[in-house]
Design a protein around this motif. Structure first.
Motif, PDB file in Angstrom:
ATOM      1  N   ASP A 283       0.443  -1.093  -0.032  1.00 33.47           N
ATOM      2  CA  ASP A 283      -0.279   0.163  -0.515  1.00 33.47           C
ATOM      3  C   ASP A 283       0.326   1.375   0.112  1.00 33.47           C
ATOM      4  OD1 ASP A 283      -2.170  -1.850   0.374  1.00 33.47           O
ATOM      5  OD2 ASP A 283      -2.875  -1.075   1.903  1.00 33.47           O
ATOM      6  N   LEU A 284       0.241   2.460  -0.397  1.00 35.87           N
ATOM      7  CA  LEU A 284       1.510   3.993  -0.378  1.00 35.87           C
ATOM      8  C   LEU A 284       0.301   4.371   0.573  1.00 35.87           C
ATOM      9  CD1 LEU A 284       0.605   4.751  -4.539  1.00 35.87           C
ATOM     10  CD2 LEU A 284       2.715   3.581  -2.549  1.00 35.87           C
ATOM     11  N   ILE A 285       1.515   4.771   1.778  1.00 43.02           N
ATOM     12  CA  ILE A 285       0.929   5.904   2.172  1.00 43.02           C
ATOM     13  C   ILE A 285       1.176   7.220   2.856  1.00 43.02           C
ATOM     14  CG2 ILE A 285       1.711   6.459   4.946  1.00 43.02           C
ATOM     15  CD1 ILE A 285       0.542   3.495   4.538  1.00 43.02           C
ATOM     16  N   ILE A 286       0.317   7.654   2.105  1.00 46.71           N
ATOM     17  CA  ILE A 286       1.191   9.136   1.750  1.00 46.71           C
ATOM     18  C   ILE A 286       0.130  10.533   3.352  1.00 46.71           C
ATOM     19  CG2 ILE A 286      -0.009  11.602   0.757  1.00 46.71           C
ATOM     20  CD1 ILE A 286      -1.215  10.208  -1.079  1.00 46.71           C
ATOM     21  N   ALA A 287       1.981  11.108   4.436  1.00 44.68           N
ATOM     22  CA  ALA A 287       2.164  12.051   4.914  1.00 44.68           C
ATOM     23  C   ALA A 287       1.235  12.872   5.544  1.00 44.68           C
ATOM     24  CB  ALA A 287       3.280  11.283   5.619  1.00 44.68           C
ATOM     25  N   THR A 288       0.494  12.626   6.575  1.00 44.27           N
ATOM     26  CA  THR A 288      -0.192  13.972   6.784  1.00 44.27           C
ATOM     27  C   THR A 288       0.871  15.269   7.634  1.00 44.27           C
ATOM     28  OG1 THR A 288      -2.142  13.559   8.201  1.00 44.27           O
ATOM     29  CG2 THR A 288      -2.518  13.830   5.645  1.00 44.27           C
TER      30      THR A 288
ATOM     31  N   ALA B 287      -1.927  16.695  -4.012  1.00 48.02           N
ATOM     32  CA  ALA B 287      -1.179  15.975  -5.298  1.00 48.02           C
ATOM     33  C   ALA B 287      -0.614  14.559  -5.007  1.00 48.02           C
ATOM     34  CB  ALA B 287      -0.788  16.720  -5.869  1.00 48.02           C
ATOM     35  N   LEU B 288       0.309  14.311  -4.121  1.00 47.78           N
ATOM     36  CA  LEU B 288      -0.384  12.874  -3.569  1.00 47.78           C
ATOM     37  C   LEU B 288      -1.420  12.193  -4.037  1.00 47.78           C
ATOM     38  CD1 LEU B 288       2.561  13.481  -1.385  1.00 47.78           C
ATOM     39  CD2 LEU B 288       2.851  12.531  -3.538  1.00 47.78           C
ATOM     40  N   VAL B 289      -2.522  12.928  -3.318  1.00 49.47           N
ATOM     41  CA  VAL B 289      -3.819  12.311  -3.538  1.00 49.47           C
ATOM     42  C   VAL B 289      -4.340  11.657  -3.903  1.00 49.47           C
ATOM     43  CG1 VAL B 289      -6.167  12.192  -2.513  1.00 49.47           C
ATOM     44  CG2 VAL B 289      -4.385  12.496  -0.817  1.00 49.47           C
ATOM     45  N   GLU B 290      -4.444  12.634  -5.297  1.00 42.40           N
ATOM     46  CA  GLU B 290      -4.800  11.998  -6.310  1.00 42.40           C
ATOM     47  C   GLU B 290      -3.919  11.554  -7.836  1.00 42.40           C
ATOM     48  OE1 GLU B 290      -5.903  15.506 -10.849  1.00 42.40           O
ATOM     49  OE2 GLU B 290      -5.445  16.023  -8.819  1.00 42.40           O
ATOM     50  N   ALA B 291      -2.392  11.561  -7.275  1.00 35.97           N
ATOM     51  CA  ALA B 291      -1.584  10.703  -8.231  1.00 35.97           C
ATOM     52  C   ALA B 291      -1.715   8.877  -7.219  1.00 35.97           C
ATOM     53  CB  ALA B 291      -0.577  10.848  -8.253  1.00 35.97           C
ATOM     54  N   ALA B 292      -1.901   9.071  -6.746  1.00 36.21           N
ATOM     55  CA  ALA B 292      -1.977   8.005  -5.687  1.00 36.21           C
ATOM     56  C   ALA B 292      -3.763   7.429  -5.976  1.00 36.21           C
ATOM     57  CB  ALA B 292      -2.220   7.903  -3.788  1.00 36.21           C
TER      58      ALA B 292
ATOM     59  N   ASN C 142      -2.853  -3.147  -2.801  1.00 30.10           N
ATOM     60  CA  ASN C 142      -2.726  -2.209  -4.488  1.00 30.10           C
ATOM     61  C   ASN C 142      -3.256  -0.843  -3.607  1.00 30.10           C
ATOM     62  OD1 ASN C 142      -1.114  -1.568  -7.016  1.00 30.10           O
ATOM     63  ND2 ASN C 142      -3.464  -1.001  -7.692  1.00 30.10           N
ATOM     64  N   GLY C 143      -3.588  -0.408  -2.120  1.00 30.36           N
ATOM     65  CA  GLY C 143      -4.262   1.033  -2.046  1.00 30.36           C
ATOM     66  C   GLY C 143      -3.435   2.191  -1.069  1.00 30.36           C
ATOM     67  N   TRP C 144      -3.976   2.378  -1.159  1.00 32.73           N
ATOM     68  CA  TRP C 144      -3.561   4.260  -0.107  1.00 32.73           C
ATOM     69  C   TRP C 144      -4.488   4.699   0.793  1.00 32.73           C
ATOM     70  CZ3 TRP C 144      -5.486   8.282  -0.179  1.00 32.73           C
ATOM     71  CH2 TRP C 144      -7.186   8.793  -0.849  1.00 32.73           C
TER      72      TRP C 144
ATOM     73  N   CYS D 231       6.558  20.957   1.600  1.00 34.84           N
ATOM     74  CA  CYS D 231       7.048  19.270   1.800  1.00 34.84           C
ATOM     75  C   CYS D 231       6.191  18.515   2.286  1.00 34.84           C
ATOM     76  CB  CYS D 231       7.149  18.761   2.918  1.00 34.84           C
ATOM     77  SG  CYS D 231       8.893  20.301   3.307  1.00 34.84           S
ATOM     78  N   GLY D 232       6.406  16.679   0.839  1.00 35.33           N
ATOM     79  CA  GLY D 232       5.228  16.184   1.647  1.00 35.33           C
ATOM     80  C   GLY D 232       5.620  14.775   1.318  1.00 35.33           C
ATOM     81  N   ALA D 233       4.938  13.269   1.007  1.00 31.99           N
ATOM     82  CA  ALA D 233       5.643  12.243   1.233  1.00 31.99           C
ATOM     83  C   ALA D 233       4.743  11.459   1.269  1.00 31.99           C
ATOM     84  CB  ALA D 233       6.217  12.169   2.830  1.00 31.99           C
ATOM     85  N   VAL D 234       4.969  10.752   0.443  1.00 27.06           N
ATOM     86  CA  VAL D 234       4.267   9.078  -0.252  1.00 27.06           C
ATOM     87  C   VAL D 234       5.644   8.210   0.405  1.00 27.06           C
ATOM     88  CG1 VAL D 234       4.909   9.612  -2.344  1.00 27.06           C
ATOM     89  CG2 VAL D 234       3.504   7.967  -1.732  1.00 27.06           C
ATOM     90  N   LEU D 235       4.945   6.729   0.375  1.00 33.31           N
ATOM     91  CA  LEU D 235       5.899   6.253   1.413  1.00 33.31           C
ATOM     92  C   LEU D 235       5.406   4.622   0.907  1.00 33.31           C
ATOM     93  CD1 LEU D 235       5.835   7.277   5.313  1.00 33.31           C
ATOM     94  CD2 LEU D 235       7.557   7.715   3.529  1.00 33.31           C
ATOM     95  N   ALA D 236       6.157   3.286   0.870  1.00 37.27           N
ATOM     96  CA  ALA D 236       5.703   2.225   0.566  1.00 37.27           C
ATOM     97  C   ALA D 236       6.054   1.380   1.533  1.00 37.27           C
ATOM     98  CB  ALA D 236       6.767   2.120  -1.290  1.00 37.27           C
TER      99      ALA D 236
END
Length: 266
Positions: free
Chosen positions: A108-113, A141-146, A156-158, A217-222
């Motif tokens: 899963d993808l993790i988008i950190a707030t 932007a990361l949420v839209e891409a995810a 395969n979630g987010w 700044c933002g972050a996307v983590l696997a």
């Protein structure tokens, strides 16, 4: 009076301002940089010093840089500080994590707030009690891409939410070996009960420097696996090491941010 860091090139990342773009993708691993750079037009290596491997190319006609940060908050803060001095103003960390929340699966993808400040670097940037938070426009932007890269299949979630940043990988992974194991495990249990999504090592420092320097700044983590699930006997212990979807998420988010910035400037 002359200073050790009064040099033409940045002291640690060894770049000049014209070698760095406004938009920067920040992996931890120096060997992950070429993999990310392959998604960027005409990307070329501009510097490599210590753990900082730096490539720059273009996306949507805008200069974009990829710079590794090494492991942990201290080296991440150094990279971001020096990239800001070179003119960068938008940063996306792409990294890995261990899931803590039961809903997180390996892959899963993790988008950190925001990030729990369970490390030491942020205390050089903000007082105790102040949150280390991501920039809303980058998160969006990361949420839209995810969303575009995900579906309902397991792994395969987010997810979006708070992550835990730490300094000691083994202190958290093998807490029973720590002389202060009771405190380590107690804190961990509290974070799990509060819904913390995952544990990693760099987001808090990145967000703190971003807030202190007024950059985005933002972050996307696997998610490599779920630490909490694996504490339970008989749990699924699968581990997924592939970071390609997180890489693509970061690249697509940068494209979205570039496009939106251009529209706002019209």
């Amino acid at each position: 009076m002359a200073s050790l860091i009064d040099t033409e090139r940045q002291f640690h990342i060894a770049t000049l301002p014209d070698e760095v773009g406004r938009f920067v993708i920040l992996p931890g691993d120096p060997f992950r940089v070429p993999k990310i750079a392959a998604y960027i037009d005409d990307a070329k290596q501009v510097a490599h010093n210590r753990e900082f491997n730096v490539y720059t190319g273009t996306l949507c006609g805008e200069k974009v840089t990829v710079c590794s940060t090494g492991i942990g908050g201290a080296s991440t803060a150094i990279a971001v500080e020096e990239l800001v001095k070179c003119g960068a103003d938008t940063f996306i960390r792409i990294g890995t994590c261990g899931g803590m929340n039961e809903k997180v699966s390996a892959g899963d993808l993790i988008i950190a707030t925001a990030a729990v400040r369970g490390e030491g670097t942020t205390y050089e940037y903000m007082p105790t009690g102040y949150p280390a938070a991501a920039d809303f426009t980058v998160v969006s932007a990361l949420v839209e891409a995810a969303k575009a890269l995900s579906d309902s299949r397991k792994g395969n979630g987010w997810h979006t939410g708070v992550v835990h940043s730490k300094d000691s990988f083994y202190g958290q992974l093998e807490p029973d070996n720590s002389p202060v194991s009771d405190k380590v495990k107690s804190r961990w249990d509290s974070y799990v009960r509060l819904g913390c999504l995952a544990s990693e090592m760099e987001c808090a420092a990145l967000f703190a420097v971003g807030q202190a320097r007024d950059v985005r700044c933002g972050a996307v983590l696997a998610s490599l696996w779920n630490c909490q699930k694996n504490l339970n006997e008989g749990a699924d212990e699968s581990i997924i090491l592939d970071t390609d979807r997180a890489i693509r998420c970061s690249v697509e988010a940068v494209k979205l941010l570039i496009t939106r910035d251009m529209e706002e400037d019209k």
